[in-house]
Design an enzyme around this catalytic site. Sequence first.
Site, PDB file in Angstrom:
ATOM      1  N   ASP A  22       0.927  -1.154   0.049  1.00 26.83           N
ATOM      2  CA  ASP A  22      -0.019  -0.143   0.065  1.00 26.83           C
ATOM      3  C   ASP A  22       0.959   1.451  -0.012  1.00 26.83           C
ATOM      4  O   ASP A  22       1.994   1.123  -0.401  1.00 26.83           O
ATOM      5  CB  ASP A  22      -0.801  -0.065   1.285  1.00 26.83           C
ATOM      6  CG  ASP A  22      -2.136   0.650   0.841  1.00 26.83           C
ATOM      7  OD1 ASP A  22      -2.321   1.854   0.756  1.00 26.83           O
ATOM      8  OD2 ASP A  22      -3.212  -0.035   0.722  1.00 26.83           O
TER       9      ASP A  22
ATOM     10  N   HIS B  77      -3.648   6.641   2.740  1.00 22.41           N
ATOM     11  CA  HIS B  77      -4.500   5.137   2.705  1.00 22.41           C
ATOM     12  C   HIS B  77      -3.817   4.137   3.372  1.00 22.41           C
ATOM     13  O   HIS B  77      -4.695   3.122   3.939  1.00 22.41           O
ATOM     14  CB  HIS B  77      -4.190   5.184   1.136  1.00 22.41           C
ATOM     15  CG  HIS B  77      -5.164   3.943   0.626  1.00 22.41           C
ATOM     16  ND1 HIS B  77      -4.795   2.662   0.359  1.00 22.41           N
ATOM     17  CD2 HIS B  77      -6.417   3.986  -0.089  1.00 22.41           C
ATOM     18  CE1 HIS B  77      -5.681   1.909  -0.180  1.00 22.41           C
ATOM     19  NE2 HIS B  77      -6.832   2.857  -0.424  1.00 22.41           N
TER      20      HIS B  77
ATOM     21  N   SER C 209     -11.052  -0.747  -0.915  1.00 23.87           N
ATOM     22  CA  SER C 209      -9.736  -0.451  -0.456  1.00 23.87           C
ATOM     23  C   SER C 209      -9.883  -0.981   1.058  1.00 23.87           C
ATOM     24  O   SER C 209      -8.946  -1.427   1.772  1.00 23.87           O
ATOM     25  CB  SER C 209      -9.150   0.766  -0.504  1.00 23.87           C
ATOM     26  OG  SER C 209      -8.657   1.031  -1.871  1.00 23.87           O
TER      27      SER C 209
END
Length: 919
Positions: free
Chosen positions: A165, A214, A531
């Site tokens: 990620d 994120h 996600s």
Amino acid sequence: MIKPNLIAGSLLLLAAQAIAITSQFIPKRYIVEIEENHALFARDESPAHIHKRMHNYLEARGLRYETRHEYGSPGVLVGLSLTIKDESDLHKLHSIPGVKAVHPLRMLQIPDPAQASSSIAKREAYAAYDPKNAPFTDTLHAITGVDKLHAKGITGKGIKIGIIDTGVDYNHPALGNGYGEGHKIIGGHDFVGDLEDLTLPLEPDNDPMDCQGHGTHVTGIIGASPGIAPFNLTGVAYDAEISVYKVAGCGRNTDPDATVAALIKADQEGNDVINLSLGGPSGWTGDFQSVVASRIAGKGRIVTISAGNEGLDGAWYASRPGTGEDVISVASVDTPRFPLQVVDVGGDTPHDPIPYFDPLPLTNISDKALPIYAFTNDTMEFGCATLTDAVPNLENHVVVTRTGSCAVSDLMENLSTKGAKIVFLYSGTPLFSSIRQTVGDFPVPVSKIPREAGEWLTKQFFETKEVTITFPKGGRLVNYEQQTGGLVATTSTYGPSFDLRFKPSVGAHGGEVLSTYPLAKGGYIVIPGTSMAAPYLAGCAALYLQVRGNNADIARQARNFFESTSVMVPESHEENSMLQSVTSQGAGLVNAYAAAYTETYVWPGELLLNDTRHFRGTQNFTVKNLGSKEKKYDVTHIPAGTAITIQPGSIQAARGPVNLTDSYAEVELSSASFTLAPHESKIITVKFTPPQGLDNKTLPVYSGFIQVEAQGDGEEEKVHVSYMGVAGSLFDQKVLDDTDDVQKGLNFPAIVIDQQEDGKLIAQKKATTFEFEGNETFPQLGVRLAFGSPQFDIEFVDASVDLNKVIGSKIPVVGSLFNNQTGMPRNILASPNTGFFPFSLNNNVAFRNGTLVPDGTYKILVRALRVTGNRDNLNDWDMWLSPAMTFKFNETARAAFASDSDDKNVDTPGTRSAGSLLL
Ligand SMILES: *[C@@H]1O[C@H](CO)[C@@H](O)[C@H](O)[C@H]1NC(C)=O
Ligand SMILES: *[C@@H]1O[C@H](CO)[C@@H](O)[C@H](O)[C@H]1NC(C)=O
Ligand SMILES: *[C@@H]1O[C@H](CO)[C@@H](O)[C@H](O)[C@H]1NC(C)=O
Ligand SMILES: *[C@@H]1O[C@H](CO)[C@@H](O)[C@H](O)[C@H]1NC(C)=O
Ligand SMILES: *[C@@H]1O[C@H](CO)[C@@H](O)[C@H](O)[C@H]1NC(C)=O
Ligand SMILES: *[C@@H]1O[C@H](CO)[C@@H](O)[C@H](O)[C@H]1NC(C)=O
Ligand SMILES: *[C@@H]1O[C@H](CO)[C@@H](O)[C@H](O)[C@H]1NC(C)=O
């Protein structure tokens, strides 16, 4: 070669429309894969030795290149990723001894959470905060059975999870406040550095600190430690050992060959579960990153990958690398409620408290009743135009305005000149979502409020009614209810794959999730998307391994266990709603407790019936009693809604949410009721009859479940296998768009030669001479794929070629522009971004092998192979031939261009065989 990137000149509309598509291709970058068992290599030749040979070979041939990664994982990938200086050297890569394939690279993105927030229209109610109300993660864990696993002490201990990620803020108190051996985050790697622009030289190191956000959110879903104020988030597998592999800089693009390197490293470092919350449109199982992810899954790692946030773009849009055959692709299900802050409203007209989209109160704000100041489109374009003296000092106001007239960052800069201290934004659409993820830090604290609240406040202001806003001291949290809770998020990407595999595999909660965020960006945030769903499943996979045993066989059975025990999701909350199509929900919403403890194993989890041409209507599955007592079983058919995936009367894929119909398949079972002794198993044969009476041109995807229900003395158990087929033929679906659906009167493909004032494109109709001086508007070839294509080529052919007179199976080609593109995704048809591939025809136009196209008269041949078509049969291709084009190039302009070698051949990459190509 032709440049599919932006050109100067007046074809701006065309250029803008193209961005989404062309950004998939990265020029000059390739992965060269070596055939491991090639006769050239000694039996035990080490990957390092093979790499050395490859370098020697390339250097000896004068190839100018930079090495980005060396891959050395026998059984997964041995090879190099390279940037070549000159696209015309591509053939040298193909000539490396022992080469298996040369893979072009396409961009992978962290799915856009802004896109994922569009089911918001159905969020309305909010309940005052009641400390007795379950905190956020407890609510989810109660639905998925994770609470019962935690209660048994199953928390992921001893399981290693790799997260690929944007990195992680390991200093977060809920994430162990530390990095390395002995901490929650035991390790990882940064493959790229803190870059915004991934075309710059990468800056790898061993510190995967997150500058984006994120990855920290994803990590919290898996690993947040309970007991940490203020939210007491409980990660699904909070005792697992986590490694984080950073493959994105500070933006949303990830580096595709770094992602491959990260997959290999995560495998080699012994992670039992690997999560990727990233992807890009594909639809093909054979996409290179998908293949690598699948090989790693096949070795016995559980690989969970988000399904994508493109549900509104409709069917046939499965995301890579989630398309990988053995990986688990995860759909997003909306959460029932999530926490937000509220403000109190005072003044002339009573109004309920207004929620704003932050789980934590905005800081440094007065707790006095503040007046508002509102902008509209008449008052300086919602605050985007220069603020005149008419606007007072805004220091002691709550500014209310709308998004859309300018970038939020510019708006905030502008408002800060009037001393604004707090801004509430609402959207012109029903979108009500977090602001932080997309825009980063601003000079003024800002948050989003619902559209109705924004419009109401604005109305009060212009009617000069008194209205004040009070921020409760210390903040006040509410549970914001989503009426769509428990349904598949409308933005969750639809499958299936073009080879009719089952994507997504299962669902998990992703539609608005509270989790950790970098401390520098506030520490916590609520954001949506697949996600967020994939890491929830990754956590469940760790718990599953802890219960059933952490070994490769158990890992390879994981997808079956998760699919067979998941909970079927309806299309809506209306009474008698059909079940959602498996092309959207997969096999259902994860039930982690059942996956870990069910005593009935059914396999395969997916019965793939294919289409009418390749129908496999009789299928077997096996039921095994894993328990220690005899069980009596009943087998029943539970159909899901049939998805109408192509718009009726058209060749275009249906947009999302895709319509369902209740024409179902019929099912005949070899046995509907039987008894199994402990460890005994039974094969059930199922005979399917596809639904009747549907228009086969709409490619109806029918699906559903064969449920196996166990009655024992213990608890009853329900498991299922899922099935999916198409009541139409993929081969018969047109691939190359020849309609005028995008712009009335202009049929694609087209040579676009001009654009009208109103934005309409003008196409070349008859033979034309183009003289390239160097300063005019160049023609562009515009091509759309209405459906995915296994192979796509664009070639220059002699002007005498006539498609009606093509005899035999070969068309003589003068030179290739863009050929052997395999596994093409379809273009989207979503206004205003009407996707198609644009190719500029200008002074730089060169054949794929790097040679500039000489003066002459040509036609352009565009061809796309139909799904399941035979590439050696001309009839299996959709073809289009342009009018004759005579090119007269300006040699001076060309020479200037040619001397600038770095700009030369800026182009789509992407071929597996260099040079030209004949059919
Ligand atoms: C935090 O949540 C866990 C369950 O996940 C619960 O057992 C614990 O009591 C909670 N702690 C606090 C302080 O609320
Ligand atoms: C500006 O607002 C008026 C009503 O206040 C509306 O009729 C008009 O369409 C708006 N214009 C734009 C460009 O949004
Ligand atoms: C469906 O049939 C096509 C054509 O034979 C094949 O390529 C594809 O792999 C099949 N899909 C499945 C899931 O069997
Ligand atoms: C299904 O199983 C039966 C045995 O029960 C076997 O005869 C048959 O060939 C199998 N069919 C398929 C499609 O595998
Ligand atoms: C979906 O159903 C609605 C309502 O019946 C209809 O208006 C629409 O045309 C359908 N869309 C497609 C793509 O089939
Ligand atoms: C589609 O339906 C039409 C009309 O019923 C039929 O003639 C045709 O053979 C069908 N095509 C396929 C591939 O099933
Ligand atoms: C392009 O350049 C040529 C030669 O320099 C000149 O005659 C012509 O007017 C220019 N055209 C445009 C559109 O600027």
